[in-house]
Design a protein around this motif. Sequence first.
Motif, mmCIF file in Angstrom:
data_model
loop_
_atom_site.group_PDB
_atom_site.id
_atom_site.type_symbol
_atom_site.label_atom_id
_atom_site.label_comp_id
_atom_site.label_asym_id
_atom_site.label_seq_id
_atom_site.Cartn_x
_atom_site.Cartn_y
_atom_site.Cartn_z
ATOM 1 N N UNK A 184 0.812 -1.208 0.000
ATOM 2 C CA UNK A 184 0.000 0.000 0.000
ATOM 3 C C UNK A 184 0.846 1.259 0.000
ATOM 4 N N UNK A 185 0.276 2.330 -0.551
ATOM 5 C CA UNK A 185 0.973 3.621 -0.575
ATOM 6 C C UNK A 185 0.996 4.257 0.812
ATOM 7 N N UNK A 186 2.087 4.941 1.118
ATOM 8 C CA UNK A 186 2.183 5.783 2.317
ATOM 9 C C UNK A 186 2.233 7.241 1.874
ATOM 10 N N UNK A 187 1.781 8.141 2.754
ATOM 11 C CA UNK A 187 1.789 9.552 2.360
ATOM 12 C C UNK A 187 1.832 10.467 3.576
ATOM 13 N N UNK A 188 2.360 11.659 3.323
ATOM 14 C CA UNK A 188 2.282 12.787 4.249
ATOM 15 C C UNK A 188 1.833 13.976 3.421
ATOM 16 N N UNK A 189 0.608 14.435 3.621
ATOM 17 C CA UNK A 189 0.077 15.498 2.790
ATOM 18 C C UNK A 189 0.137 15.106 1.331
ATOM 19 N N UNK A 190 0.822 15.911 0.512
ATOM 20 C CA UNK A 190 0.915 15.650 -0.922
ATOM 21 C C UNK A 190 2.074 14.736 -1.300
ATOM 22 N N UNK A 191 2.865 14.318 -0.317
ATOM 23 C CA UNK A 191 4.027 13.468 -0.581
ATOM 24 C C UNK A 191 3.592 12.006 -0.519
ATOM 25 N N UNK A 192 3.739 11.276 -1.623
ATOM 26 C CA UNK A 192 3.272 9.892 -1.712
ATOM 27 C C UNK A 192 4.439 8.978 -2.069
ATOM 28 N N UNK A 193 4.600 7.922 -1.281
ATOM 29 C CA UNK A 193 5.543 6.855 -1.609
ATOM 30 C C UNK A 193 4.739 5.619 -1.982
ATOM 31 N N UNK A 194 5.008 5.077 -3.153
ATOM 32 C CA UNK A 194 4.231 3.956 -3.657
ATOM 33 C C UNK A 194 4.565 2.661 -2.925
ATOM 34 N N UNK A 195 3.562 1.783 -2.832
ATOM 35 C CA UNK A 195 3.810 0.445 -2.325
ATOM 36 C C UNK A 195 4.671 -0.344 -3.297
#
Length: 326
Positions: free
Chosen positions: A121-132
């Motif tokens: 699953x993807x992780x995120x902080x606000x608009x910052x997204x790290x893909x799974x």
Amino acid sequence: LKSESPTVEEYPYFTGNATFAGDVTATSFTGSGSSLTGFTDSQMPTTYDVEYLVVGGGAGGGGTHYYDDCSGGGAGGYRSSIAGNPSGGGRTEPEPALTVVVGHTYSVVIGAGGAVNTNGGNSSFGSIISLGGGRGGNHRSYGYPGGSGGGSNGVYASTDSVAGGFGYLGQGYDGGTKTDYPGGGGGGGAGQAGEGGTGTGKSGGDGVWSLVESGFNNYNPTAISQRVYRAGGGGAYGGGAGGNGGGGAGWSTTSYPVGGTANTGGGAGGNKTSHAYSAVVSGGSGIVILKVPTSNYSGITTGSPTVTTVAGFKIIKFTSTGTYTA
């Protein structure tokens, strides 16, 4: 430029009605009242920069069959603006910090580790997204793309076309591509591609290390013991080692496959079913770490993160989904 009156949706920090008087060059503003003819510095929202480390959930390895080509799951994407700590996938410098607005609440999402044959699953902080991470191939198949790519299966028949999954640029590396049978490719890591080629026991790619919890930056050559690796890829058939950073080892005739370590974004090792030492394992969940100047820290969070103070900064570590209010 728009000539009509702005709306709250377009300008979320404006709380009243406004009309323009001539050309206006500002793109965001605060204020109240029934008219507005210009903007001053005092009307602009108060902001500050937050450094972040965001790691997606690791993928599951391939392996719901009894063939000898299970492959490793890819690690979650690794994005960082921490001083001295570049993002994964070959990026050589940290990303810019995220500028936050005082009083605004920012969501924090922790990506789940993927089950067998499932992306993380993807992780995120606000608009910052790290893909799974991308899942490993499941017999005569390619690895799937993700933050880091999953490993491919072996070439079971001469007509098979297999390849490791692509890692996302600036987040992680590709999964390994196998060129014969038996065996599968290792899952990609944030710092290194998964192992491919001929033979068995292919390793997952290594992850990336950080010193954010210790307060050092990554240019400190003496803080080796404080390094924390994350986002390692999963190992493949034949006991392939997991990548440094929470990657799990692959199945072998003498050992069970290993899942990715929780809150590292590590990929899971590949599994062979209907055989001794078979086990269903998942990738490791992701993590989000924020580095906030102590003078700016609001103290308002949800999701029960751990908060420590190091060298003038609050280090806020989220291992479950929550929020931070700037």
